[in-house]
Design a protein around this motif. Structure first.
Motif, PDB file in Angstrom:
ATOM      1  N   GLU A  58      -3.596  42.897   9.352  1.00  0.00           N
ATOM      2  CA  GLU A  58      -2.685  42.203  10.270  1.00  0.00           C
ATOM      3  C   GLU A  58      -1.364  42.948  10.299  1.00  0.00           C
ATOM      4  O   GLU A  58      -0.761  43.219   9.253  1.00  0.00           O
ATOM      5  N   ASN A 117       0.118  39.723  16.316  1.00  0.00           N
ATOM      6  CA  ASN A 117       0.570  38.382  16.672  1.00  0.00           C
ATOM      7  C   ASN A 117       1.172  38.385  18.073  1.00  0.00           C
ATOM      8  O   ASN A 117       2.034  39.207  18.378  1.00  0.00           O
ATOM      9  N   GLU A 149      -3.744  37.582  17.879  1.00  0.00           N
ATOM     10  CA  GLU A 149      -3.632  36.268  17.256  1.00  0.00           C
ATOM     11  C   GLU A 149      -2.790  35.363  18.141  1.00  0.00           C
ATOM     12  O   GLU A 149      -1.636  35.677  18.447  1.00  0.00           O
ATOM     13  N   ASP A 178      -4.400  31.551  15.087  1.00  0.00           N
ATOM     14  CA  ASP A 178      -3.562  31.651  13.889  1.00  0.00           C
ATOM     15  C   ASP A 178      -3.082  30.264  13.453  1.00  0.00           C
ATOM     16  O   ASP A 178      -3.011  29.353  14.273  1.00  0.00           O
ATOM     17  N   LYS A 199      -7.973  31.196  11.756  1.00  0.00           N
ATOM     18  CA  LYS A 199      -7.284  31.491  10.503  1.00  0.00           C
ATOM     19  C   LYS A 199      -6.733  30.185   9.944  1.00  0.00           C
ATOM     20  O   LYS A 199      -5.844  29.566  10.544  1.00  0.00           O
ATOM     21  N   GLU A 235      -5.752  32.067   5.024  1.00  0.00           N
ATOM     22  CA  GLU A 235      -4.453  32.743   4.873  1.00  0.00           C
ATOM     23  C   GLU A 235      -3.786  32.315   3.571  1.00  0.00           C
ATOM     24  O   GLU A 235      -4.042  31.223   3.060  1.00  0.00           O
TER      25      GLU A 235
HETATM   26 CA    CA Z   1      -0.635  35.862  12.210  1.00  0.00          CA
END
Ligand code: CA
Ligand code: C2E
Ligand code: CA
Ligand code: CA
Length: 278
Positions: A58, A117, A149, A178, A199, A235
């Motif tokens: 990421e 992101n 994401e 996310d 996630k 996460e």
């Molecule tokens: Ca993220």
């Protein structure tokens, strides 16, 4: 800004931070910082929970400020969103992450997807799909090595989200949701939107050992995701007990300090060569 030693952030906090003048100053500084190339990306590995291999990265932005040191995104992303500058900044992040990922592949490292992101503003842009396509073309990165994401709130307008996400997945780019479980949640959108993975937000993972409710929530998210043919990634995984719980419930991947904190691009090479955590 809270100190976060593991990320190498410098601690700085003042009353000034919440004033309108500060916001204006910050917005100016951000535009300048982009010109001065003061932004950089850190990368945090995502690990397969079965074999421990790194299966993704990421991209996380940092601002390398000449006086303030490494400034975390929480200290400037909101201001960048307010001013609309996030669109230019987001373009930079996308291009840089794709360029870097392609460079790693060219250097012979095992090809894996990089996750980027997206902010709400970027997602709402009419030409997002065209931009993503142009950046992939320009950097030579195959679409399957890019994941975007998004957050639950971006899917509130289901019809709009559906048309954007369909176009993005038609390009071959992956989509992850996310911070899953923290925002507006509707199972309706999960069923309808072309999403590849969820996630699980770190707030649910954090207290897995102490809190039976969090254990129930995490187990339920994993089971639901799998029933919908979605991959699940946890996460904020920080210890072995959390890993065992996630493995027991067949969670697919994990990301967190237990595997590795976010690291600068130079360190990614070593991590990829090393390959696995035990
Ligand atoms: Ca993220
Ligand atoms: P996020 O997307 O949820 O990213 C994960 C955050 O959790 C990262 O913080 C990461 O450093 C931190 N983290 C990772 N593992 C652990 C762990 O084991 N424990 C704990 N306590 N934290 C962990 P970071 O890098 O400070 O980023 C914060 C947020 O800023 C991100 O949350 C994301 O929403 C936003 N952000 C970062 N980079 C970008 C970007 O390029 N564009 C946009 N639009 N937002 C970004
Ligand atoms: Ca997250
Ligand atoms: Ca988050």
């Amino acid at each position: 800004v809270k100190e976060n030693g593991r990320n190498g952030y410098t601690l700085y906090k003042s009353e000034f931070e919440n004033t309108a003048l500060h916001k204006l100053t910050l917005q100016h500084e951000l535009i300048e910082a982009l010109h001065l190339k003061q932004f950089m990306l850190y990368y945090q590995p995502q690990y397969d929970l079965v074999d421990g291999r790194i299966v993704g990265l990421e991209a996380l932005i940092r601002w390398r400020h000449p006086e303030r040191g490494l400034v975390p995104p929480i200290a400037f992303i909101p201001a960048a969103e307010d001013s609309g500058m996030i669109v230019a900044l987001g373009d930079w992040v996308l291009r840089e992450a794709c360029r870097q990922n392609r460079a790693w592949q060219d250097a012979g490292l095992p090809p894996i997807p990089v996750s980027v992101n997206l902010s709400f503003r970027q997602f709402a842009q009419m030409d997002l799909v065209g931009k993503v396509a142009a950046i992939l073309e320009e950097t030579g990165l195959e679409p399957r090595y890019l994941k975007l994401e998004i957050t639950e709130s971006m899917t509130m307008d289901v019809e709009r989200a559906l048309s954007y996400l369909k176009a993005l997945t038609a390009l071959g780019v992956g989509i992850s949701v996310d911070d899953f479980g923290t925002g507006y949640s509707s199972f309706h959108y999960l069923k309808r939107l072309p999403i590849g993975s969820l996630k699980i937000d770190r707030s649910f993972v954090r207290d897995i050992q102490q809190d039976p409710n969090d254990r129930a929530i995490v187990a339920a998210i994993i089971a639901m995701a799998h029933n919908l043919q979605l991959q699940v990634i946890a996460e904020g995984v920080e210890n072995e007990e959390q890993v065992r719980f996630l493995q027991h419930h067949r969670c697919d991947e994990m990301q967190g300090y237990y595997g590795s904190p976010p690291v600068p691009s130079e360190a990614v090479e070593n991590l990829l060569a090393l390959g696995r955590v035990e």
